[in-house]
Structures are given as structure tokens and as C-alpha cells.
Design an enzyme around this catalytic site. Structure first.
Site, PDB file in Angstrom:
ATOM      1  N   THR A  13     -27.036  22.856  31.506  1.00  0.00           N
ATOM      2  CA  THR A  13     -27.483  22.141  32.699  1.00  0.00           C
ATOM      3  C   THR A  13     -26.363  21.309  33.299  1.00  0.00           C
ATOM      4  O   THR A  13     -26.266  21.171  34.520  1.00  0.00           O
ATOM      5  CB  THR A  13     -28.681  21.238  32.348  1.00  0.00           C
ATOM      6  OG1 THR A  13     -29.730  22.041  31.812  1.00  0.00           O
ATOM      7  CG2 THR A  13     -29.205  20.514  33.582  1.00  0.00           C
ATOM      8  N   SER A  60     -27.727  27.423  27.610  1.00  0.00           N
ATOM      9  CA  SER A  60     -27.563  27.383  26.151  1.00  0.00           C
ATOM     10  C   SER A  60     -28.683  28.058  25.381  1.00  0.00           C
ATOM     11  O   SER A  60     -28.525  28.349  24.194  1.00  0.00           O
ATOM     12  CB  SER A  60     -27.376  25.941  25.664  1.00  0.00           C
ATOM     13  OG  SER A  60     -28.575  25.211  25.718  1.00  0.00           O
ATOM     14  N   THR A  92     -28.587  21.569  26.603  1.00  0.00           N
ATOM     15  CA  THR A  92     -29.387  20.777  25.673  1.00  0.00           C
ATOM     16  C   THR A  92     -30.209  21.627  24.712  1.00  0.00           C
ATOM     17  O   THR A  92     -30.520  21.172  23.605  1.00  0.00           O
ATOM     18  CB  THR A  92     -30.337  19.846  26.450  1.00  0.00           C
ATOM     19  OG1 THR A  92     -31.104  20.616  27.386  1.00  0.00           O
ATOM     20  CG2 THR A  92     -29.557  18.778  27.203  1.00  0.00           C
ATOM     21  N   ASP A  93     -30.569  22.852  25.087  1.00  0.00           N
ATOM     22  CA  ASP A  93     -31.508  23.615  24.260  1.00  0.00           C
ATOM     23  C   ASP A  93     -30.987  23.856  22.853  1.00  0.00           C
ATOM     24  O   ASP A  93     -31.742  23.763  21.878  1.00  0.00           O
ATOM     25  CB  ASP A  93     -31.849  24.956  24.925  1.00  0.00           C
ATOM     26  CG  ASP A  93     -32.868  24.812  26.044  1.00  0.00           C
ATOM     27  OD1 ASP A  93     -33.425  23.705  26.199  1.00  0.00           O
ATOM     28  OD2 ASP A  93     -33.118  25.805  26.757  1.00  0.00           O
TER      29      ASP A  93
END
Length: 338
Positions: A13, A60, A92-93
């Protein structure tokens, strides 16, 4: 003298734009981060220089261990002696998994490496990505202690610097990150860094950037049927545990729901079964005792993400069960908790 910081863009992101209601990676979004930083922190920007690279640019959730190898190879291809530190931008994932991997692999890195992410694209005024990046720059410029860290401010919260090996995955239905046991390494504010606990001694390991391609990970839930899993070609199984270090060992509803039966199936095929996370204690639940008696090996005192990354490295780097167990037991990158 200005400090030179290597910035490694990987997408996520923080490297994305929102267009027509869809967020996707953008080739120039990562470099726009540097421009935003220079504009918002002109005084600090005068004290540092940035060198950048982008080994790949993905969302990600699409991360594969082959991306880890590409990232490591790109970093190691440079003369790292010319840098005061490294910043890796990441989605972030899967941030916690990459953070653990980088912490373990770069356990001997003599400069700091800090991962940064953003909860929203940088053009969104609510995004925390620029703040996270600023924290990383300040740590490298002002502190500089070697190690691998993650800088992240939860929405409405304080800015925290986490030990990368202890970062937990983002909490569901939100964008909050915490360290294991809710114990971040430091808090950052206009007054600088406040450190919350000392860094213990580490046991360094020289590793190759190789990762197992045949590690099966299983997460527990009520009614999990172990007979649905095929073990063909597995190097090992890593079984997640409930927060108390437990999983189902009852056959009352059927033997297929009993992890002990699955442990026996693994043992018959010569497939190691590892369990995590769990804190070592003199007192343990009966179910935990039963699993250990059934031949499962507990990866004590670290998060699931750290256990996963460590086992992926161990299976590809070491040839004997004894060497693998010794590596898992060593505190390589501050991943061990108490």
C-alpha cells in the site's frame, strides 16, 4: 557528514495509488515517498541522502518466498559499508512474515534495517506511511544500533519501533500492529526514542537465502478434520496453536479431529511435526503434554510468524534434525520471548 540510507521499495500500500476505487501498485509511488519526506522534513532531509532500488513491486498478499530471495540478493549485491542503514518498504498483509525472515537472515548485519508500511496510499491524508518512514529515518540517523526493526503507528496511537522478529500480523478488520506480548521495543515522539527493554545477547548464524518449498502450515479451529490434509512431499508440518499452547487432542467427536492421530500419521511417514506458539513453563496443559508425548516438537517462546520464517530457513540450510533443532532453539534475532 550526511548519512546515506538505502531504501528498498517492494510495493504494498505504501507503494500504491488509488484510482477509480481500486488500489494497486504504482511504479512511481515509492519514489514519491522520498519527495514527500523531503518536503515535510526539510531540516532532517538535509542530514541524509537516499539511495534506492526496487527488486519487485507487488501487493504483499501475493508474496512468495522467491520474493524474499530476490530482496536479499538485491541488498547483498551492494556494498553495505557505504550505508548507515536500510529501509524496506512493504505491504501490511505479510509484513510480519517478511519482518521475521529479514531479522533472522540478517542477524549479523552491522547496520540497522527498518521495515515500514502504510495503512493507506500516501495520497490519502489519513495514511501513516510517511510517519512510519520518518521514524525509520530518525532511528538510523540518531540511534543506529544494528538489528532489524519495524516502525509503525497504529491509527490514533503512538509511534512504535518493534523488533522485527517479534512483530505480530496485523489485527483483523483494522490496521493495527502489535509486538508479541504487546511489548514494542521503543516509542518514538518529538522528544526522541524511549526504549522499553534491553536487547539480550544473540547467537549469530551464517545462513544462505534458501527456503523450504514443502512446509505445510495448519491453523486450528473447532472441527478441523486432519484427514483432509495430504502429506505427500512435505518436508515438515508447522501446526499453529491456540493462545495457551494447545490444540485438540480429544477423539470424542471422531479420531479425525484429534491432532494426536495426525501426529502419528506424520511420524509414520517420517515427517517432522512442529508446534508454535507456546511459552515454556513448568506447568502445561494436559493437551500440550499429550502432543509432546506423541512426538511433536515445540518451537518454544516465539510467534508463529517467527517460527514459520525460522523453520523455512532451517529446513533449507541444515541437513540433520539435530542441526535444525539447535537452530530453532537458538535466539538468533531476539525472537525468543519470556
Amino acid at each position: 557528514m550526511k548519512k546515506n540510507i538505502l531504501v528498498v521499495f517492494t510495493g504494498g500500500t505504501i507503494g500504491s495509488k488509488s484510482e477509480a476505487g481500486t488500489i494497486n501498485t504504482s511504479a512511481d509511488a515509492g519514489f514519491a515517498l522520498l519527495q514527500r519526506y523531503r518536503q515535510s522534513h526539510p531540516d532532517i532531509a538535509e542530514t541524509v541522502t537516499f539511495s534506492s532500488m526496487q527488486p519487485f513491486g507487488i501487493l504483499s498478499e501475493n508474496l512468495h518466498p522467491s520474493h524474499w530471495r530476490s530482496m536479499v540478493s538485491a541488498i547483498e549485491a551492494l556494498d553495505l559499508a557505504s550505508f548507515a542503514g536500510i529501509i524496506v518498504t512493504h505491504g501490511t498483509d505479510t509484513l510480519a512474515f517478511s519482518a521475521a525472515m529479514l531479522a533472522l537472515y540478517f542477524n549479523r548485519l552491522p547496520i540497522p534495517l527498518v521495515l515500514v508500511s502504510s495503512d493507506k496510499p500516501l495520497a490519502d491524508p489519513r495514511a501513516n506511511g510517511l510517519d512510519n518512514f520518518s521514524c525509520a529515518v530518525s532511528y538510523i540517523r540518531d540511534i543506529g544500533t544494528a538489528g532489524v526493526f519495524a516502525a509503525y503507528r497504529n491509527p490514533g496511537g503512538a509511534m512504535h519501533l518493534h523488533l522485527a522478529s517479534r512483530l505480530a500480523s496485523c489485527l483483523p478488520l483494522g490496521s493495527d500492529f502489535i509486538s508479541a506480548q504487546s511489548r514494542p521495543y521503543a516509542t518514538y515522539s518529538f522528544d526522541g526514542f524511549e526504549f522499553h527493554h534491553p536487547l539480550p545477547a544473540r547467537s549469530p548464524y551464517a545462513l544462505k537465502p534458501d527456503f523450504s518449498k514443502k512446509l505445510l502450515v495448519i491453523r486450528p479451529y473447532p472441527g478441523l478434520n486432519y484427514r483432509d490434509f495430504r502429506l505427500d512431499g512435505c518436508d515438515a508440518v508447522l501446526h499453529d496453536l491456540y493462545h495457551s499452547g494447545t490444540a485438540c487432542v480429544s477423539a470424542e467427536a471422531g479420531a479425525q479431529y484429534n491432532l494426536i492421530e495426525f501426529a502419528a500419521a506424520c511420524r509414520q511417514r517420517g515427517i517432522p511435526l512442529y508446534l508454535a506458539p507456546a511459552l515454556y513453563s513448568d506447568d502445561a496443559y494436559a493437551s500440550t503434554r499429550a502432543l509432546l508425548a506423541a512426538g511433536a516438537e515445540m518451537i518454544w517462546n516465539m510467534s508463529l510468524e517467527a517460527a514459520y520464517a525460522k523453520l523455512m530457513l532451517a529446513l533449507a540450510n541444515f541437513g540433520s534434525p539435530q542441526a535444525i533443532s539447535a537452530f530453532l532453539s537458538a535466539d538468533v534475532a531476539w525472537e525468543h520471548l519470556s
